[in-house]
Design an enzyme around this catalytic site. Structure first.
Site, PDB file in Angstrom:
ATOM      1  N   SER A  23       0.833  -1.216   0.000  1.00 30.36           N
ATOM      2  CA  SER A  23       0.000   0.000   0.000  1.00 30.36           C
ATOM      3  C   SER A  23       0.866   1.265   0.000  1.00 30.36           C
ATOM      4  CB  SER A  23      -0.895   0.024   1.239  1.00 30.36           C
ATOM      5  OG  SER A  23      -1.853  -0.987   1.163  1.00 30.36           O
ATOM      6  N   ARG A  27       1.626   4.425  -3.038  1.00 33.55           N
ATOM      7  CA  ARG A  27       1.408   5.854  -2.748  1.00 33.55           C
ATOM      8  C   ARG A  27       2.687   6.662  -2.935  1.00 33.55           C
ATOM      9  NH1 ARG A  27      -2.474   2.528  -0.519  1.00 33.55           N
ATOM     10  NH2 ARG A  27      -4.350   3.580   0.233  1.00 33.55           N
ATOM     11  N   GLY A  94      -6.162  -3.395  -7.854  1.00 35.80           N
ATOM     12  CA  GLY A  94      -7.277  -2.481  -7.603  1.00 35.80           C
ATOM     13  C   GLY A  94      -6.781  -1.137  -7.092  1.00 35.80           C
ATOM     14  N   SER A 166     -13.315   2.580   2.580  1.00 37.23           N
ATOM     15  CA  SER A 166     -12.320   2.118   1.608  1.00 37.23           C
ATOM     16  C   SER A 166     -11.175   3.114   1.494  1.00 37.23           C
ATOM     17  CB  SER A 166     -12.973   1.927   0.237  1.00 37.23           C
ATOM     18  OG  SER A 166     -11.972   1.863  -0.760  1.00 37.23           O
ATOM     19  N   GLN A 168      -8.884   2.928  -0.680  1.00 35.14           N
ATOM     20  CA  GLN A 168      -8.640   3.201  -2.106  1.00 35.14           C
ATOM     21  C   GLN A 168      -9.530   4.339  -2.580  1.00 35.14           C
ATOM     22  OE1 GLN A 168      -9.217  -0.576  -4.039  1.00 35.14           O
ATOM     23  NE2 GLN A 168      -7.310  -1.412  -3.230  1.00 35.14           N
ATOM     24  N   ASP A 314      -7.418  -7.250   4.665  1.00 33.66           N
ATOM     25  CA  ASP A 314      -6.510  -8.117   3.898  1.00 33.66           C
ATOM     26  C   ASP A 314      -6.022  -9.320   4.704  1.00 33.66           C
ATOM     27  OD1 ASP A 314      -6.764  -6.498   1.714  1.00 33.66           O
ATOM     28  OD2 ASP A 314      -4.967  -5.325   2.142  1.00 33.66           O
ATOM     29  N   ARG A 345     -13.584 -13.924  -1.947  1.00 27.70           N
ATOM     30  CA  ARG A 345     -12.734 -14.591  -0.942  1.00 27.70           C
ATOM     31  C   ARG A 345     -13.526 -15.449   0.039  1.00 27.70           C
ATOM     32  NH1 ARG A 345      -8.002  -9.944  -0.195  1.00 27.70           N
ATOM     33  NH2 ARG A 345      -6.820 -10.712  -1.984  1.00 27.70           N
ATOM     34  N   ARG A 389      -3.740 -13.891  -1.891  1.00 29.23           N
ATOM     35  CA  ARG A 389      -3.916 -14.079  -0.444  1.00 29.23           C
ATOM     36  C   ARG A 389      -4.582 -15.424  -0.124  1.00 29.23           C
ATOM     37  NH1 ARG A 389      -2.062  -9.158   1.397  1.00 29.23           N
ATOM     38  NH2 ARG A 389      -2.864  -7.363   0.249  1.00 29.23           N
TER      39      ARG A 389
HETATM   40  C1  S3P Z   1      -5.750  -1.020  -0.050  1.00 30.55           C
HETATM   41  C2  S3P Z   1      -6.981  -0.901   0.539  1.00 30.55           C
HETATM   42  C3  S3P Z   1      -7.878  -2.042   0.770  1.00 30.55           C
HETATM   43  C4  S3P Z   1      -7.128  -3.365   0.663  1.00 30.55           C
HETATM   44  C5  S3P Z   1      -6.218  -3.415  -0.527  1.00 30.55           C
HETATM   45  C6  S3P Z   1      -5.200  -2.310  -0.468  1.00 30.55           C
HETATM   46  C7  S3P Z   1      -4.958   0.198  -0.243  1.00 30.55           C
HETATM   47  O1  S3P Z   1      -8.913  -2.010  -0.187  1.00 30.55           O
HETATM   48  O2  S3P Z   1      -8.017  -4.428   0.632  1.00 30.55           O
HETATM   49  O3  S3P Z   1      -5.543  -4.657  -0.577  1.00 30.55           O
HETATM   50  O4  S3P Z   1      -3.748   0.094  -0.508  1.00 30.55           O
HETATM   51  O5  S3P Z   1      -5.542   1.286  -0.134  1.00 30.55           O
HETATM   52  P1  S3P Z   1     -10.221  -1.079   0.026  1.00 30.55           P
HETATM   53  O6  S3P Z   1      -9.757   0.286   0.214  1.00 30.55           O
HETATM   54  O7  S3P Z   1     -11.044  -1.227  -1.213  1.00 30.55           O
HETATM   55  O8  S3P Z   1     -10.905  -1.641   1.219  1.00 30.55           O
END
Ligand code: S3P
Length: 433
Positions: A23, A27, A94, A166, A168, A314, A345, A389
């Site tokens: 993560s 960023r 994602g 979320s 993300q 996660d 999952r 995972r």
């Molecule tokens: C992540 C946020 C999570 C997580 C993903 C990584 C991130 O997803 O499940 O593996 O790096 O911001 P969500 O924000 O959709 O919950």
């Protein structure tokens, strides 16, 4: 497609320095690309997902050199990205797609971002909706799926509460907020990982961060930085899982990321009896890091629901796969989000664990995995549905089964932890010596 055979038994013993957090790596790369000057990021994640982010940034005209886990990014400034000549490909990631959607919304060009078969099935409305409110023109496929064609332009600041917690989505909005005409606010009822906020602040953005409310001021001057990425705690959890499954095991993890929005999993494991100790915690580049040690112990089991779900999203596959090794089993509720991750999952875990002989009840929003009384697991042929995972969680469960387990398509672990099997073999080998 590779397969991996897991023979059970042995013990984990040793010391590990983990690759950089997935993560945080995404960023740092994205914000460095928007900064002025060349940033150097060390211990960048080896995860394939983070290389997808670098490739997309290259597609936007950013010069990136990568050597021995150190990545040098020649930032283009907020307005220096170039219209890509080809469709950007986030592959399985994602985070790449959703966060870059925020950046692309602020550009004065149109771009298209796609992903692999799994990512093209995942819901994108959650970012499309707020980014459209900010003024981006976004075209998607049926059901709000990728590829996304994003016409960037002048953006309005919004005050937004994502319907589902979320990180993300929060990050996409905050990154778009860099280009908006005022102060952009994201509100959240559960604090999701805050690495975007911390990274933006580290690079010089004006951020107001309080519980439940994050505000970013527009058009900051972001300046290049030298940073080091902490080890990935979400990855560490699979090795911690192996330690808890195999009697006689002991493991020390150095320089692990201990951001409080990520450590709930350690609290949970401690609460069900895992002897986990955290030491030498220090702040680096706005993030916390430290050493984590764990020993094998009998686990009690327990339940996970409500806001714990977003806090350990996660880690839920590993926790569910520990169910058969606990006294009372593991029960998870309020986790519908697990159905729209790299795979469904809940289904893939339930199927895999059942194939290994576990007693599993599946709910629309979670699952119950019975504890030890339901019997010992047995080796099986497992299809992780291309989900990193799931492959790692079931491999760890296989360590405590009777007989060998075959994990199909085991290379998928490379999405987050390419060194997983080699690290596990090394740690188990060390115990034998
Ligand atoms: C992540 C946020 C999570 C997580 C993903 C990584 C991130 O997803 O499940 O593996 O790096 O911001 P969500 O924000 O959709 O919950």
């Amino acid at each position: 497609m590779s397969k991996k055979i897991i023979s059970p038994g042995g013990a984990v013993d040793g010391v590990v320095e983990l690759p950089g957090d997935k993560s945080i790596s995404h960023r740092y790369a994205i914000v460095a690309a928007l900064a002025e000057g060349t940033s150097e990021i060390s211990n960048y994640a080896s995860a394939a997902d983070c290389h997808s982010t670098l490739e997309c940034l290259r597609g936007l005209g950013v010069a990136i050199e990568s050597k021995d886990r150190t990545v040098r990014i020649a930032g283009k400034g907020l307005d220096g990205l170039k219209e890509p000549r080809r469709t950007l490909d986030a592959e399985n990631s994602g985070s790449t797609m959703r966060m870059l959607a925020g950046v692309l919304s602020g550009q004065n060009f149109t771009s298209t971002i796609t992903g692999d078969g799994s990512l093209r099935k995942r819901p994108m409305r959650r970012v499309i909706e707020p980014l459209r409110q900010m003024g981006a023109g976004i075209r998607s496929q049926e059901g709000d799926r990728a590829p996304l064609e994003i016409r960037g332009g002048k953006l309005r600041a919004i005050d937004y509460t994502p319907p589902t917690p979320s990180a993300q989505v929060k990050s996409a909005i905050l990154l778009a907020g860099l280009y908006a005409d005022g102060v952009t606010t994201v509100r959240e009822s559960v604090s999701t990982r805050d690495h975007t906020e911390l990274a933006l602040r580290e690079f010089g953005a004006t951020m107001e961060i309080s519980r439940g409310e994050i505000r970013v001021h527009s058009r900051p001057k972001l300046a290049a930085h030298q940073l080091s990425v902490p080890g990935d705690l979400s990855t560490a959890v699979f090795l911690i899982g192996a330690t808890l499954v195999l009697p006689g095991s002991a493991l020390m993890l150095h320089n692990v990321g201990l951001n409080p929005t990520r450590t709930r999993v350690l609290d949970f494991l401690i609460s069900i009896g895992a002897p986990i100790h955290v030491a030498t915690v220090q702040a680096r580049d706005g993030e916390l890091i430290g050493d984590v040690s764990v020993r094998h112990a009998a686990l009690e089991g327990g339940a996970i629901s409500g806001k714990q779900v977003a806090e350990m999203i996660d880690e839920l596959p590993m926790l569910a796969a520990l169910g058969p090794f606990t006294e009372k089993g593991i029960e998870i509720h309020d986790a519908q989000e697990l159905r729209v991750k790299e795979s469904d999952r809940i289904r893939t875990l339930a199927e895999g664990l059942r194939q290994m002989g576990a007693r599993v009840e599946e709910f629309p929003d979670g699952m119950r995995v019975e504890g030890r009384a339901a019997g010992k697991l047995r080796g099986a042929k497992i299809d992780p549905a291309g989900d990193h995972r799931i492959a790692m969680a079931l491999s760890v469960a296989a360590l405590g089964a009777e007989g060998d387990t075959v994990i199909r398509d085991a290379d998928c672990v490379g999405v987050s932890f390419p060194e997983f099997f080699a690290t596990l073999d090394r740690l188990r080998g060390a115990a034998k010596e």
